[in-house]
Write a protein that holds these residues in place. Sequence first.
Motif, short mmCIF file in Angstrom:
data_model
loop_
_atom_site.label_atom_id
_atom_site.label_comp_id
_atom_site.label_asym_id
_atom_site.label_seq_id
_atom_site.Cartn_x
_atom_site.Cartn_y
_atom_site.Cartn_z
N ILE A 158 0.77 -1.19 0.09
CA ILE A 158 0.04 0.15 -0.01
C ILE A 158 0.94 1.00 0.06
N CYS A 159 0.37 2.44 -1.36
CA CYS A 159 1.27 3.43 -0.71
C CYS A 159 0.14 5.20 -0.34
N LEU A 160 0.53 5.94 -0.14
CA LEU A 160 0.68 7.42 0.38
C LEU A 160 0.94 7.87 -1.12
N ASN A 161 1.19 8.44 -1.60
CA ASN A 161 1.85 9.35 -2.49
C ASN A 161 3.05 8.34 -3.23
N HIS A 162 2.45 7.17 -3.52
CA HIS A 162 3.57 6.56 -3.69
C HIS A 162 4.90 6.46 -2.87
N GLN A 163 4.95 6.75 -2.13
CA GLN A 163 5.60 6.35 -1.01
C GLN A 163 5.05 4.66 -0.20
N PRO A 164 5.82 3.54 0.04
CA PRO A 164 5.34 2.13 0.57
C PRO A 164 4.71 2.97 1.89
N ILE A 165 3.37 2.74 2.64
CA ILE A 165 3.14 3.18 4.22
C ILE A 165 2.42 1.83 4.67
N PHE A 166 2.96 1.47 5.75
CA PHE A 166 2.29 0.50 6.95
C PHE A 166 1.04 1.30 7.19
N MET A 167 -0.34 0.63 6.81
CA MET A 167 -1.15 1.30 7.39
C MET A 167 -1.34 0.48 8.94
N ASN A 168 -1.55 1.18 9.70
CA ASN A 168 -1.05 0.24 11.38
C ASN A 168 -2.75 1.32 11.94
N GLY A 169 -3.22 -0.19 11.77
CA GLY A 169 -5.35 0.50 11.97
C GLY A 169 -5.56 0.19 13.95
N VAL A 170 -6.67 0.23 13.68
CA VAL A 170 -7.31 0.91 15.01
C VAL A 170 -8.66 -0.13 14.73
N LEU A 171 -9.77 -0.29 14.99
CA LEU A 171 -11.35 -0.66 14.74
C LEU A 171 -12.07 0.09 15.68
N ASP A 172 -13.01 0.37 14.64
CA ASP A 172 -13.49 1.52 15.81
C ASP A 172 -15.45 1.42 15.21
#
Length: 590
Positions: A304-318
Amino acid sequence: MNLLNAIKTVRLFKKQEELIPLKTKWSQQLDPNHVLEDYPRPQMKRDNYINLNGFYHYAINQQKEIPHLFQGEILVPFSPESQLSQVQKQLLPGYYLWYERVLPPLTKENGHYLLHFGAVDQIADIYINHQHVFHHVGGYLPFQIDITNHLNHQHDILTIRVTDDSDTSYHAKGKQRLKRGGMYYTAQSGIWQSVWLEWVGETYIEDVKITPDYDHDQIHVKVILNHEYHQDIQFQINQQVPVLMQASYNIIDVTLPIENKISWDVNSPYLYKLYVSIQDDKVECYFAMRCFSIEKDDQQIPRICLNHQPIFMNGVLDQGYWPDGLYTAPTDEALIYDIETMKSLGFNMIRKHIKIEPARWYYHCDRLGMIVWQDMINGGEAYHTWFVTWMPSLLSWTKKHISDKHLRLLARKDAHGREEWIKECELTIEHLSHFPCISTWVLFNEGWGQFATEKITQYVRQLDPTRLIDSASGWFDQKCGDFRSEHHYFDEPKIISDPRAFVLSECGGYACPIEKHISVHQVYGYQNYTSIQELTQAYETLYQKTINPLIEKGLCACVYTQLSDIEEEVNGLLTYDRKICKIIQKERNH
């Protein structure tokens, strides 16, 4: 597989406990004469706004006609089941919930008065001066009514009639249950988001859609007017020189360049302002320059990329429940607290689970730099728990090999219900596509009301090609969408080769009841801990021993369950009343 922990979550013949009332600090400070007064539509602001939150007369009965006598007062926009409504009564199927109030003086003779409802659960009929003017089905989406021609401008009366089938029909219901328990919660009903009025001129702006073209440093803007317009329309980004163009229809499309682009990201969430003006109307909008994509890294692993840079999406369920307001946060500050606290714990993404929040929640995510995965609201007939919950949890191979054509087993026999869900999915995307924070549409969760997954994924891709799609979160994967999306609570996750990005869209769920901050004594969770210290250690171990090693192998996102306790379910990072954070905060690597 931790079979013992899995078996403990099975709940048969459990007697329901009465909920222990809990309050947040915000409800304790709430002034009923000033309820949720912040501008309710930050994505398109005008300089006039009449807040209609506050006390209404109410009645609950089985009469279709407007009652002559009401039973008391209800504080809007809190559902009658909630403490903050000051009613605390359950609206049952077959009953009507009535609201009534006198509108403030509406003295302008020209133009239009637009009446807005943020959300009314589930079926609403609107009356002005006891004349029926509007009918709306669906408990999660906003709607507006032009009431101009129904006003007498002297003593105008607003009346609302609500019915709610809750979990007895195929309508969208989320986690609401008339018989709550475990991972299902108190059913709520009626008005649960702000009610408000605005005045606009004869020709006015109905909507402004802004789509960033990140790679070409420009935005595409679509302005929708209430009727044809043949004069100038002006666009101004921030304080730059305005751009004028001649309009000739009621829909105006324009592309505007963005010079010296400033990107939006989780650490620097820059928002641009866009002012759109016509002769009789002006609105203030905002947008962000950002893009989300799936791109392969040097090892040819999809990331997954944000603005073409890889980003690990560390998420929480809400899930957005509150002990005092149920679906409705007591104040705007309460919404902000949840987001900021999750950022302080190291999360950069929130999965908004089976609920649509008021627009201000998404605005705060936009300005605070919190990425959002947005669930569609599940519907369908009564779920077959053995098929959609127990079997996939205990027999992991079934998650991958069951078709979504089993409409009876997936509670989707009713054709009208399927059509209604597709329409509400479309309206959800239309409503929420304004908000830059949303990266992902989550279509189905754990098979609840799932059907035609591949076809619907293609349709959503056409509606919004700029965002990612999690077609089937948890199980019953139909090999479509951008993610291989799995839930792991009782077994160790493993990266499986797939052309799509691999995500853990739910994990964790560690339970830790905190005395004096729980709603019941017989609590629910996936693994139980007796102290904050034990919970913190288990939480850290999960990331250090399981999650972090998988990132290098291809894990692209992880969603921890969950942000807060909710009623019986005590696997939150925060207690239900938001008074205690159950994780000892320190510097984290995730």
